[in-house]
Enzyme design. Structure first.
Site, PDB file in Angstrom:
ATOM      1  CG  HIS A  65      -1.529  -1.018   1.379  1.00 26.52           C
ATOM      2  ND1 HIS A  65      -2.527  -1.870   0.430  1.00 26.52           N
ATOM      3  CD2 HIS A  65      -1.780  -2.030   2.655  1.00 26.52           C
ATOM      4  CE1 HIS A  65      -2.924  -2.811   1.185  1.00 26.52           C
ATOM      5  NE2 HIS A  65      -2.771  -2.973   2.293  1.00 26.52           N
ATOM      6  CD  GLU A  82      -3.195  -3.847   5.641  1.00 34.61           C
ATOM      7  OE1 GLU A  82      -4.264  -3.062   5.116  1.00 34.61           O
ATOM      8  OE2 GLU A  82      -2.846  -4.517   5.400  1.00 34.61           O
ATOM      9  CG  HIS A 140       0.934  -6.752   3.260  1.00 35.87           C
ATOM     10  ND1 HIS A 140       1.446  -5.571   2.795  1.00 35.87           N
ATOM     11  CD2 HIS A 140      -0.151  -6.829   3.526  1.00 35.87           C
ATOM     12  CE1 HIS A 140       0.225  -4.873   2.405  1.00 35.87           C
ATOM     13  NE2 HIS A 140      -0.610  -5.610   2.908  1.00 35.87           N
ATOM     14  NE  ARG A 160      -5.054  -8.329  -7.133  1.00 30.67           N
ATOM     15  CZ  ARG A 160      -6.145  -7.759  -7.165  1.00 30.67           C
ATOM     16  NH1 ARG A 160      -6.721  -7.694  -6.092  1.00 30.67           N
ATOM     17  NH2 ARG A 160      -6.531  -7.425  -8.207  1.00 30.67           N
TER      18      ARG A 160
END
Length: 271
Positions: A65, A82, A140, A160
């Protein structure tokens, strides 16, 4: 909802994913009607945070991200930071966080195209009550056999890098440009003592605490409201109650009451 109320129980949204599960664990209704990978709690559009449950039967894509600056350069309102609280994990479950060695942008792109990135990920064994912080730029992936709560910035942006051959779009140009592909810093992970209340994360955008009913003191700094995610027992705010599998938003944490034996996560945005 009565606009004068200071708390509300958030509506749930079931989201099907190719890596989701056919049966949900308690306290959710086990019937799915498909492969449910996420349960979202619908926040107000202006709320800076989003809470999800994630359920996996297969590995999620390897992804990344952007931070705020990178996102805004791409026309987005903000980046995405996050964190994950692990509720359950099968004995061999892993999380991919970071890479075994530093990878430059070009090498990251090449290994993503070839699939070699899967072997270059740092796969960490995982168990219940572990907590992980995923800063923007972290490469991740969540492994199979994991149930977790995710608290994140309320922005829908995921690049992605690799998806194990699934027929979904990849985002190699943007993903490799924003990634910081390197080994995971050890301070991004901790084991939570479920008998204690503690601040788990205090970062640029997110503050997250684990609360046991006998000590709500970590909430003292949540002046602009908080997301409340019960893990056990009953939690109430301004007269609105919630249990495990539900989520509350409260504008006033001073109204929070936790029943005997209750545990919950609280997440709030740092202005």
């Amino acid at each position: 909802m009565d606009v004068t109320m200071k708390a509300q129980k958030l509506d749930t949204i079931r989201v099907e994913k190719p890596w989701g599960v056919d049966r949900l664990p308690p306290p959710f209704d086990a019937r799915t009607g498909g492969r449910v990978g996420e349960i979202w709690f619908r926040p107000a559009q202006s709320n800076p945070l989003l809470v999800k449950y994630i359920f996996t039967s297969e590995r999620l894509s390897i992804q990344v991200h952007p931070d705020d600056r990178q996102a805004q350069a791409r026309g987005l309102p903000a980046g995405k930071e996050e964190c994950w609280y692990i509720l359950d994990a099968e004995p061999d479950a892993v999380l991919g966080i970071g890479t075994l060695r530093a990878l430059g942008e070009r090498e990251l792109a090449d290994t993503a195209r070839s699939g070699a990135i899967e072997a270059l990920m740092e796969w960490h064994p995982v168990r219940a009550n572990m907590f992980f912080h995923i800063p923007p730029g972290t490469v991740h992936a969540i492994g199979a056999g994991v149930t977790l709560v995710e608290i994140q910035q309320n922005v829908d942006v995921t690049y992605r890098l690799y998806d194990y051959g699934r027929p979904r779009e990849l985002h190699l140009a943007d993903g490799t440009a924003v990634a910081k592909a390197a080994p995971m810093s050890r301070d991004l992970c901790r084991q939570v003592d479920i008998a204690e209340s503690a601040l788990l994360l205090d970062s640029r955008h997110l503050v997250v605490a684990h609360l046991n009913a006998n000590d709500l003191s970590p909430l003292a700094d949540a002046r602009d409201g908080a997301m409340i995610v019960p893990l056990s027992g009953t939690v109430a705010a301004d007269g609105v109650t919630a249990q495990a599998g539900e989520c509350l938003w409260t504008e006033d944490v001073a109204t929070i009451e936790a029943g005997a034996g209750a545990r919950f996560l609280a997440g709030w945005h740092k202005p």
